[in-house]
Design a protein around this motif. Structure first.
Motif, PDB file in Angstrom:
ATOM      1  N   ALA A   1       0.842  -1.198   0.000  1.00  0.00           N
ATOM      2  CA  ALA A   1       0.000   0.000   0.000  1.00  0.00           C
ATOM      3  C   ALA A   1       0.879   1.250   0.000  1.00  0.00           C
ATOM      4  CB  ALA A   1      -0.923  -0.008   1.216  1.00  0.00           C
ATOM      5  N   PHE A   2       1.955   1.224   0.771  1.00  0.00           N
ATOM      6  CA  PHE A   2       2.863   2.368   0.819  1.00  0.00           C
ATOM      7  C   PHE A   2       3.513   2.582  -0.540  1.00  0.00           C
ATOM      8  CE2 PHE A   2       6.804   4.616   1.904  1.00  0.00           C
ATOM      9  CZ  PHE A   2       6.282   5.644   2.667  1.00  0.00           C
ATOM     10  N   LYS A   3       3.871   1.502  -1.204  1.00  0.00           N
ATOM     11  CA  LYS A   3       4.467   1.613  -2.539  1.00  0.00           C
ATOM     12  C   LYS A   3       3.479   2.215  -3.530  1.00  0.00           C
ATOM     13  CE  LYS A   3       7.912  -2.013  -2.040  1.00  0.00           C
ATOM     14  NZ  LYS A   3       8.449  -3.270  -2.552  1.00  0.00           N
ATOM     15  N   LYS A   4       2.189   1.916  -3.375  1.00  0.00           N
ATOM     16  CA  LYS A   4       1.169   2.520  -4.237  1.00  0.00           C
ATOM     17  C   LYS A   4       1.032   4.014  -3.954  1.00  0.00           C
ATOM     18  CE  LYS A   4      -1.856  -1.246  -3.720  1.00  0.00           C
ATOM     19  NZ  LYS A   4      -3.218  -1.701  -3.466  1.00  0.00           N
ATOM     20  N   LEU A   5       1.269   4.389  -2.701  1.00  0.00           N
ATOM     21  CA  LEU A   5       1.154   5.783  -2.293  1.00  0.00           C
ATOM     22  C   LEU A   5       2.271   6.636  -2.889  1.00  0.00           C
ATOM     23  CD1 LEU A   5      -0.581   7.585  -0.422  1.00  0.00           C
ATOM     24  CD2 LEU A   5       1.016   7.030   1.404  1.00  0.00           C
ATOM     25  N   TRP A   6       3.456   6.057  -3.043  1.00  0.00           N
ATOM     26  CA  TRP A   6       4.626   6.764  -3.559  1.00  0.00           C
ATOM     27  C   TRP A   6       5.204   6.039  -4.776  1.00  0.00           C
ATOM     28  CZ3 TRP A   6       4.983  11.342  -1.426  1.00  0.00           C
ATOM     29  CH2 TRP A   6       4.559  11.525  -0.114  1.00  0.00           C
ATOM     30  N   PRO A   7       4.479   5.966  -5.888  1.00  0.00           N
ATOM     31  CA  PRO A   7       4.934   5.176  -7.037  1.00  0.00           C
ATOM     32  C   PRO A   7       6.158   5.730  -7.766  1.00  0.00           C
ATOM     33  CG  PRO A   7       3.003   6.425  -7.637  1.00  0.00           C
ATOM     34  CD  PRO A   7       3.212   6.619  -6.148  1.00  0.00           C
ATOM     35  N   GLN A   8       6.459   6.986  -7.634  1.00  0.00           N
ATOM     36  CA  GLN A   8       7.559   7.603  -8.384  1.00  0.00           C
ATOM     37  C   GLN A   8       8.875   7.666  -7.603  1.00  0.00           C
ATOM     38  OE1 GLN A   8       7.148   8.307 -11.582  1.00  0.00           O
ATOM     39  NE2 GLN A   8       5.021   7.657 -11.419  1.00  0.00           N
ATOM     40  N   ARG A   9       8.905   7.122  -6.404  1.00  0.00           N
ATOM     41  CA  ARG A   9      10.121   7.194  -5.591  1.00  0.00           C
ATOM     42  C   ARG A   9      10.889   5.879  -5.663  1.00  0.00           C
ATOM     43  NH1 ARG A   9       8.710  10.637  -0.174  1.00  0.00           N
ATOM     44  NH2 ARG A   9       8.070  12.511  -1.259  1.00  0.00           N
TER      45      ARG A   9
ATOM     46  N   GLU B   1      10.712   1.533  -3.724  1.00  0.00           N
ATOM     47  CA  GLU B   1      10.676   0.221  -4.378  1.00  0.00           C
ATOM     48  C   GLU B   1      11.538  -0.811  -3.661  1.00  0.00           C
ATOM     49  OE1 GLU B   1       8.704  -0.891  -6.847  1.00  0.00           O
ATOM     50  OE2 GLU B   1       7.741   1.044  -6.525  1.00  0.00           O
ATOM     51  N   ASN B   2      12.561  -0.364  -2.944  1.00  0.00           N
ATOM     52  CA  ASN B   2      13.478  -1.273  -2.256  1.00  0.00           C
ATOM     53  C   ASN B   2      13.010  -1.682  -0.867  1.00  0.00           C
ATOM     54  OD1 ASN B   2      15.237  -1.176  -4.469  1.00  0.00           O
ATOM     55  ND2 ASN B   2      16.187   0.683  -3.684  1.00  0.00           N
ATOM     56  N   ILE B   3      11.916  -1.138  -0.394  1.00  0.00           N
ATOM     57  CA  ILE B   3      11.416  -1.465   0.943  1.00  0.00           C
ATOM     58  C   ILE B   3      10.843  -2.876   0.924  1.00  0.00           C
ATOM     59  CG2 ILE B   3       9.670  -0.906   2.686  1.00  0.00           C
ATOM     60  CD1 ILE B   3       9.940   2.034   1.798  1.00  0.00           C
TER      61      ILE B   3
ATOM     62  N   SER C   1      -5.519   9.538  -1.761  1.00  0.00           N
ATOM     63  CA  SER C   1      -5.079   8.396  -2.562  1.00  0.00           C
ATOM     64  C   SER C   1      -6.234   7.455  -2.895  1.00  0.00           C
ATOM     65  CB  SER C   1      -3.992   7.619  -1.813  1.00  0.00           C
ATOM     66  OG  SER C   1      -4.568   6.886  -0.756  1.00  0.00           O
ATOM     67  N   ASP C   2      -5.936   6.489  -3.758  1.00  0.00           N
ATOM     68  CA  ASP C   2      -6.915   5.480  -4.155  1.00  0.00           C
ATOM     69  C   ASP C   2      -6.848   4.230  -3.275  1.00  0.00           C
ATOM     70  OD1 ASP C   2      -7.829   7.050  -6.232  1.00  0.00           O
ATOM     71  OD2 ASP C   2      -6.416   6.210  -7.677  1.00  0.00           O
ATOM     72  N   LEU C   3      -6.129   4.297  -2.178  1.00  0.00           N
ATOM     73  CA  LEU C   3      -6.020   3.146  -1.284  1.00  0.00           C
ATOM     74  C   LEU C   3      -7.362   2.852  -0.632  1.00  0.00           C
ATOM     75  CD1 LEU C   3      -2.675   4.048   0.535  1.00  0.00           C
ATOM     76  CD2 LEU C   3      -2.970   2.457  -1.364  1.00  0.00           C
ATOM     77  N   SER C   4      -7.518   1.621  -0.160  1.00  0.00           N
ATOM     78  CA  SER C   4      -8.747   1.278   0.560  1.00  0.00           C
ATOM     79  C   SER C   4      -8.771   2.016   1.893  1.00  0.00           C
ATOM     80  CB  SER C   4      -8.809  -0.235   0.807  1.00  0.00           C
ATOM     81  OG  SER C   4      -7.854  -0.608   1.788  1.00  0.00           O
ATOM     82  N   VAL C   5      -9.933   2.114   2.474  1.00  0.00           N
ATOM     83  CA  VAL C   5     -10.078   2.797   3.766  1.00  0.00           C
ATOM     84  C   VAL C   5      -9.188   2.136   4.816  1.00  0.00           C
ATOM     85  CG1 VAL C   5     -11.696   3.365   5.618  1.00  0.00           C
ATOM     86  CG2 VAL C   5     -12.402   3.590   3.234  1.00  0.00           C
ATOM     87  N   GLU C   6      -9.147   0.817   4.818  1.00  0.00           N
ATOM     88  CA  GLU C   6      -8.320   0.090   5.777  1.00  0.00           C
ATOM     89  C   GLU C   6      -6.835   0.410   5.578  1.00  0.00           C
ATOM     90  OE1 GLU C   6      -7.122  -4.507   6.808  1.00  0.00           O
ATOM     91  OE2 GLU C   6      -9.128  -4.111   6.027  1.00  0.00           O
ATOM     92  N   GLU C   7      -6.377   0.434   4.329  1.00  0.00           N
ATOM     93  CA  GLU C   7      -4.974   0.755   4.050  1.00  0.00           C
ATOM     94  C   GLU C   7      -4.655   2.186   4.475  1.00  0.00           C
ATOM     95  OE1 GLU C   7      -3.857  -1.923   0.143  1.00  0.00           O
ATOM     96  OE2 GLU C   7      -5.140  -0.156  -0.159  1.00  0.00           O
TER      97      GLU C   7
END
Length: 79
Positions: free
Chosen positions: A4-12, A16-18, A59-65
């Motif tokens: 979910a965090f990777k979806k939040l910051w796709p351009q960083r 990607e290495n996390i 963001s487009d994340l789910s409410v839970e995320e």
């Protein structure tokens, strides 16, 4: 939560290495402390937290995320 965090910051590239929660928390701490910005233009931890929370909310994340990531940011900011 890592995906979910990777979806939040796709351009960083660093995101990607996390691959573990420890790495995720470290990255969040660096972000909240604005360590990658020149010292003269750094924002306060509270400003960075608000920016992160705004990004999460929009963001487009789910409410839970959204809730999980927001709570983790708040927990890290409190320390």
């Amino acid at each position: 939560m890592i995906q979910a965090f990777k979806k939040l910051w796709p351009q960083r590239a660093a995101v990607e290495n996390i691959s573990s929660m420890e790495e995720l928390e470290t990255y969040m701490r660096i972000e909240l402390n604005d360590e990658l910005t020149h010292p003269r233009v750094r924002k306060s931890k509270s400003e960075k937290l608000q920016l992160a929370l705004d990004r999460i909310e929009q963001s487009d994340l789910s409410v839970e995320e959204k809730n999980e990531i927001a709570e983790l940011y708040k927990k890290i900011a409190a320390h």
